[in-house]
Design a protein around this motif. Sequence first.
Motif, short mmCIF file in Angstrom:
data_model
loop_
_atom_site.label_atom_id
_atom_site.label_comp_id
_atom_site.label_asym_id
_atom_site.label_seq_id
_atom_site.Cartn_x
_atom_site.Cartn_y
_atom_site.Cartn_z
N ASP A 1 0.82 -1.21 0.00
CA ASP A 1 0.00 0.00 0.00
C ASP A 1 0.86 1.26 0.00
N GLU A 2 0.50 2.18 -0.88
CA GLU A 2 1.14 3.50 -0.96
C GLU A 2 2.64 3.40 -1.24
N ILE A 3 2.94 2.65 -2.28
CA ILE A 3 4.33 2.42 -2.68
C ILE A 3 5.05 3.74 -3.00
N ASP A 4 4.30 4.76 -3.42
CA ASP A 4 4.93 6.05 -3.74
C ASP A 4 5.56 6.72 -2.51
N ARG A 5 5.19 6.26 -1.32
CA ARG A 5 5.78 6.86 -0.12
C ARG A 5 7.16 6.29 0.20
N ALA A 6 7.43 5.09 -0.29
CA ALA A 6 8.75 4.48 -0.05
C ALA A 6 9.77 5.15 -0.97
N ASP A 7 11.04 5.01 -0.66
CA ASP A 7 12.01 5.66 -1.55
C ASP A 7 12.53 4.72 -2.64
N ASP A 8 13.32 5.32 -3.50
CA ASP A 8 13.80 4.64 -4.71
C ASP A 8 14.40 3.26 -4.47
N GLU A 9 15.29 3.20 -3.48
CA GLU A 9 15.98 1.92 -3.27
C GLU A 9 14.98 0.83 -2.91
N PHE A 10 14.01 1.21 -2.13
CA PHE A 10 13.04 0.20 -1.74
C PHE A 10 12.24 -0.27 -2.95
N GLU A 11 11.94 0.66 -3.81
CA GLU A 11 11.20 0.30 -5.02
C GLU A 11 12.01 -0.68 -5.87
N LYS B 1 6.63 -0.24 -13.26
CA LYS B 1 5.36 -0.20 -13.99
C LYS B 1 5.30 -1.28 -15.06
N ARG B 2 6.43 -1.51 -15.69
CA ARG B 2 6.46 -2.50 -16.76
C ARG B 2 6.12 -3.89 -16.25
N ARG B 3 6.51 -4.18 -15.04
CA ARG B 3 6.22 -5.49 -14.47
C ARG B 3 4.74 -5.68 -14.14
N CYS B 4 4.07 -4.54 -13.94
CA CYS B 4 2.70 -4.61 -13.42
C CYS B 4 1.66 -4.35 -14.50
N LEU B 5 0.46 -4.83 -14.24
CA LEU B 5 -0.69 -4.32 -14.98
C LEU B 5 -1.07 -3.04 -14.28
N TYR B 6 -1.58 -2.10 -15.06
CA TYR B 6 -1.87 -0.79 -14.48
C TYR B 6 -3.35 -0.47 -14.63
N HIS B 7 -3.92 0.09 -13.58
CA HIS B 7 -5.28 0.58 -13.72
C HIS B 7 -5.46 1.86 -12.91
N ASN C 1 -0.68 6.90 -4.59
CA ASN C 1 -1.43 8.16 -4.68
C ASN C 1 -0.72 9.16 -5.57
N ARG C 2 0.32 8.70 -6.22
CA ARG C 2 1.09 9.54 -7.14
C ARG C 2 1.70 10.77 -6.49
N THR C 3 2.20 10.60 -5.28
CA THR C 3 2.94 11.72 -4.69
C THR C 3 4.29 11.83 -5.39
N ARG C 4 4.70 10.77 -6.06
CA ARG C 4 5.86 10.84 -6.96
C ARG C 4 5.66 9.81 -8.07
N GLU C 5 6.39 9.99 -9.13
CA GLU C 5 6.31 9.04 -10.24
C GLU C 5 7.00 7.74 -9.85
N LEU C 6 6.43 6.64 -10.21
CA LEU C 6 7.11 5.36 -9.98
C LEU C 6 8.01 5.08 -11.17
N HIS C 7 8.96 4.18 -10.96
CA HIS C 7 9.89 3.88 -12.05
C HIS C 7 9.24 3.07 -13.16
N ASP C 8 9.70 3.32 -14.36
CA ASP C 8 9.17 2.58 -15.50
C ASP C 8 9.34 1.08 -15.33
N ALA C 9 10.48 0.70 -14.76
CA ALA C 9 10.77 -0.73 -14.61
C ALA C 9 9.70 -1.41 -13.75
#
Length: 288
Positions: free
Chosen positions: A131-141, A184-190, A174-182
């Motif tokens: 939940d709320e992956i945009d709150r975690a930082d880059d390394e965690f992503e 997003k590519r792994r996921c289905l998006y809605h 919640n799009r507080t920041r953009e997620l990485h393309d990599a």
Amino acid sequence: MDRPSGVADLVATLRGGGYLADRGLATAVFVALSLDRPLLLEGEPGVGKTEIAKVLAAVLGRRLIRLQCYEGIDTAQALYEWDHARQLLQVRALAEGGETSVKALFGPEFLLERPLLAAVRAGGRAVLLVDEIDRADDEFEAFLLELLSDFQITVPEVGTIAAASPPLVVLTSNRTRELHDALKRRCLYHWIDYPDVEREVEIVLLRQPGVDAALARTVVGAVHRLRELDLAKPPGVAETVDWARTLSFLGEPALTVDAADLTLGSVLKEREDLELARENLDEITSGA
Ligand SMILES: Nc1ncnc2c1ncn2[C@@H]1O[C@H](COP(=O)(O)OP(=O)(O)OP(=O)(O)O)[C@@H](O)[C@H]1O
Ligand SMILES: [Mg+2]
């Protein structure tokens, strides 16, 4: 239910669990389930991103494993930690009666399971909600991306633990920041939009069966007009449900200007938003 037979079946099952999904969302979930792909859900606050994961776990008879992300979250909180207290007790006990090897202290029984390890162990019997992956930082992503690709975890002292089958993974942002393309590519998006009036009325009645249908309709109309104002925090579906419930509880038969004024705190939670809404109350309640 084990697996839905199709999109319509899934829509009906979710409704049975108290969630109203449109065909787009239900299709995304159905494909995610069928092809073992993670599902990334984005949308404004309160549109049902978190809720769908909870309802899915319930209707599929799976365990819900929730990883709530926040700034600074790291693998110790997400994956596993060594249970130092238990290790220490073990050392003490053994020091009295015999010897112990350091190796024995790093066995699986001394691992404190955190959500991601729990999800790997549970595999297809779980719904993993990140939940709320945009709150975690880059390394965690980046770390998460790795985990999502093969669903196995290597604990150096123990070895590799792999999921027998992947869990259903639902990520929300919640799009507080953009997620990485990599990622997003792994996921289905809605993208979950605010529901239209009809659907939102249905949601209110589904969540609060005691609420009068006409009242639900006027409340939803008013919320839709509120969303058109320039608010800092536009109300989500949760707020609509709350407002209808509050008015119903107070025995208000309709959404008059007076009733709206008194109960606006159910929908708006910012002082400036309340002021702006109060300036426009006539118009907001005009459909009532
Ligand atoms: N489609 C829906 N069907 C049934 N209930 C819904 C639906 N959408 C929203 N709700 C209601 O709204 C509440 C809030 O939804 P939820 O917490 O999932 O929103 P969210 O998108 O995760 O918001 P946030 O971004 O603030 O975390 C739910 O508990 C549920 O009562
Ligand atoms: Mg949420």
